[in-house]
Design a protein around this motif. Structure first.
Motif, short mmCIF file in Angstrom:
data_model
loop_
_atom_site.label_atom_id
_atom_site.label_comp_id
_atom_site.label_asym_id
_atom_site.label_seq_id
_atom_site.Cartn_x
_atom_site.Cartn_y
_atom_site.Cartn_z
N PHE A 50 1.03 -1.06 0.07
CA PHE A 50 0.03 0.04 -0.11
C PHE A 50 0.81 1.18 0.09
O PHE A 50 1.96 1.26 0.67
N TYR B 38 0.22 5.38 1.14
CA TYR B 38 -0.72 6.24 1.65
C TYR B 38 0.05 7.70 1.70
O TYR B 38 1.34 8.03 1.59
N PRO C 59 -3.28 9.76 7.88
CA PRO C 59 -2.73 9.01 6.52
C PRO C 59 -4.12 8.72 5.52
O PRO C 59 -5.20 8.28 5.99
N PHE D 22 -5.45 6.69 1.89
CA PHE D 22 -5.05 5.69 0.95
C PHE D 22 -4.83 6.21 -0.46
O PHE D 22 -5.67 7.00 -1.00
#
Lengths: 115, 109
Positions: free
Chosen positions: B33, B35, B43, B45
């Motif tokens: 991921f 962020y 944070p 996404f």
């Protein structure tokens, strides 16, 4: 939709005192998480809950406890605060746990200073 | 042990392109991921990669090579609002996220 809310926004706490950080989500997510974020370090998982009624220990659980009485709320308690617990605390949630592509949504954070 | 490495800080010019690298060593892999985190905020996404290759989403793209334990985030046509920290996180075999310390990106006019 509020998403995830945390309270308080910030707090100064005397060492040895107890405190509960509150976290509430309105997305009906099953999984919730508590992280701490310190300068120069990545987010570190304190405790998590895969579903209401269950909790688990993360990477740095010592000195912290959690409960998950219902889907929406996931409070974090410091029983006897120490200066090393000075940090920014983020609560997060995800739709479910134990699956890939499991985006986590974060609350605005609580900045805690322990003196 | 588990380890995520990314540069501490990078500087780029408005309108330019910047690539933020992330290397990882984890017990198991269930995806990577990225962020974005603006100063003082939570944070949010940006992207998820689980297969090798490039995923494009507007001005942002993310690349993954599982054999090399390597990913990058590519930001094009940089804007001042892109000034933020960019966090790389790997989902391990227990489906927990292991986070890098983040790369602070400074955009100059």
């Amino acid at each position: 939709t509020a998403g995830i809310t945390q309270a308080p926004t910030s707090q100064i706490l005397a060492a040895g005192r107890s405190m509960t950080l509150r976290c509430t989500q309105d997305m009906r997510h099953n999984a919730m998480y508590w992280y701490r974020q310190d300068l120069g370090l990545g987010l570190r998982l304190i405790h998590y809950s895969n579903t209401a009624g269950t909790t688990g220990k993360g990477e740095v659980p010592d000195g912290y406890s959690v409960s998950r009485a219902n889907t929406d709320d996931f409070p974090l308690t410091l029983a006897s605060a120490v200066p090393s617990q000075t940090s920014v605390y983020f609560c997060a949630s995800s739709r479910t746990a134990g699956v890939p592509n499991n985006e986590q949504f974060f609350g605005p954070g609580t900045r805690l200073t322990v003196l | 042990g588990q380890n995520i490495d990314q540069p501490t800080e990078m500087t780029a010019t408005e309108g330019a392109i910047v690539q933020i690298n992330c290397t990882y060593q984890t017990s198991g892999f269930n995806g990577l991921f990225w962020y974005q985190q603006h100063a003082g905020e939570a944070p949010t996404f940006l992207s998820y990669n689980v297969l090798d290759g490039l995923e494009e989403k507007g001005r942002f793209s993310s690349f993954l090579s599982r054999s090399k334990g390597y990913s990058y985030l590519l930001l094009k046509e940089l804007q001042m609002k892109d000034s933020a920290s960019y966090l790389c996180a790997v989902m391990d075999s227990n489906y927990q996220l292991i986070w890098g310390a983040g790369t602070k990106l400074i955009i100059k006019p």
